[in-house]
Enzyme design. Sequence first.
Site, PDB file in Angstrom:
ATOM      1  N   ASP A  42       0.691  -1.216  -0.119  1.00  0.00           N
ATOM      2  CA  ASP A  42       0.074   0.191   0.003  1.00  0.00           C
ATOM      3  C   ASP A  42       0.952   1.346  -0.055  1.00  0.00           C
ATOM      4  O   ASP A  42       1.234   1.695  -1.007  1.00  0.00           O
ATOM      5  CB  ASP A  42      -0.821  -0.005   1.305  1.00  0.00           C
ATOM      6  CG  ASP A  42      -1.853   1.069   1.186  1.00  0.00           C
ATOM      7  OD1 ASP A  42      -2.188   1.816   0.312  1.00  0.00           O
ATOM      8  OD2 ASP A  42      -2.560   1.289   2.422  1.00  0.00           O
ATOM      9  N   ASP A  73      -7.333  -9.153   6.240  1.00  0.00           N
ATOM     10  CA  ASP A  73      -8.243  -8.879   7.174  1.00  0.00           C
ATOM     11  C   ASP A  73      -8.942  -7.368   7.152  1.00  0.00           C
ATOM     12  O   ASP A  73      -8.362  -6.351   6.680  1.00  0.00           O
ATOM     13  CB  ASP A  73      -7.830  -9.162   8.413  1.00  0.00           C
ATOM     14  CG  ASP A  73      -6.819  -7.971   8.987  1.00  0.00           C
ATOM     15  OD1 ASP A  73      -5.611  -7.686   8.302  1.00  0.00           O
ATOM     16  OD2 ASP A  73      -6.860  -7.248   9.992  1.00  0.00           O
ATOM     17  N   ARG A 103     -10.413 -13.327   7.194  1.00  0.00           N
ATOM     18  CA  ARG A 103      -9.229 -14.023   6.654  1.00  0.00           C
ATOM     19  C   ARG A 103      -9.721 -15.078   5.620  1.00  0.00           C
ATOM     20  O   ARG A 103      -8.799 -15.337   4.827  1.00  0.00           O
ATOM     21  CB  ARG A 103      -8.212 -14.005   7.428  1.00  0.00           C
ATOM     22  CG  ARG A 103      -7.557 -12.734   8.175  1.00  0.00           C
ATOM     23  CD  ARG A 103      -6.209 -12.942   8.858  1.00  0.00           C
ATOM     24  NE  ARG A 103      -5.739 -11.921   9.867  1.00  0.00           N
ATOM     25  CZ  ARG A 103      -4.968 -11.091   9.554  1.00  0.00           C
ATOM     26  NH1 ARG A 103      -4.556 -11.056   8.236  1.00  0.00           N
ATOM     27  NH2 ARG A 103      -4.583 -10.276  10.467  1.00  0.00           N
TER      28      ARG A 103
END
Length: 170
Positions: free
Chosen positions: A98, A154, A160
């Site tokens: 990210d 998650d 998950r």
Amino acid sequence: MKHRVLFTPEEIHRQVQRLAASIDDTNVDYYLVLTVLKGAAIFSSDLVRAMHTDAELDYIRARSYMHEFVPGDTLTIDPDPELDVRGRDVLIVEDIIDTGRTLEQLHSAITQQQPRSLHTVTLVNKTERRETAYEPSYFGFSITDEFIYGYGLDWNQRYRNLPYIAIANP
Ligand code: IMP
Ligand code: MG
């Protein structure tokens, strides 16, 4: 939480096969695969079984303590005294990149221990929020700025175990 499927199990399977083929397509004959817990555990277990190259499997934990002791967030990599990467062909397996901070810091921590080679693979590349110049050696899917979960990823530790990757419905 209401969500819709972003990537189906079949689409994930195809990406995993493609990534495994790319990883096999190097001069490495014995990888040290370092899986970043917890998010990459499911991806990694599929990936290593799709690879033909022999691999030793190890696991590292990277946690970012956000809003806790320090302003901003600090990445803590749990040191493993048993882990010896010197001279090894290392492959770091992550679920998603990210901002790029996690992989950048892992990359430099491992590089300091002088591996022979170091590659990184992430299943998902979230491209719009990068804060570093870090790019993984290999990635599967590319998304812009959505929050996703499932297949190891998650949402507050939940979801998950979904067999697909989902995106929250507003
Ligand atoms: P980075 O250090 O900002 O690149 O963040 C990478 C870490 O943030 C990943 O290992 C995930 O744990 C978490 N993360 C980033 N985006 C998502 C997402 O959309 N869903 C779930 N976890 C995410
Ligand atoms: Mg993670």
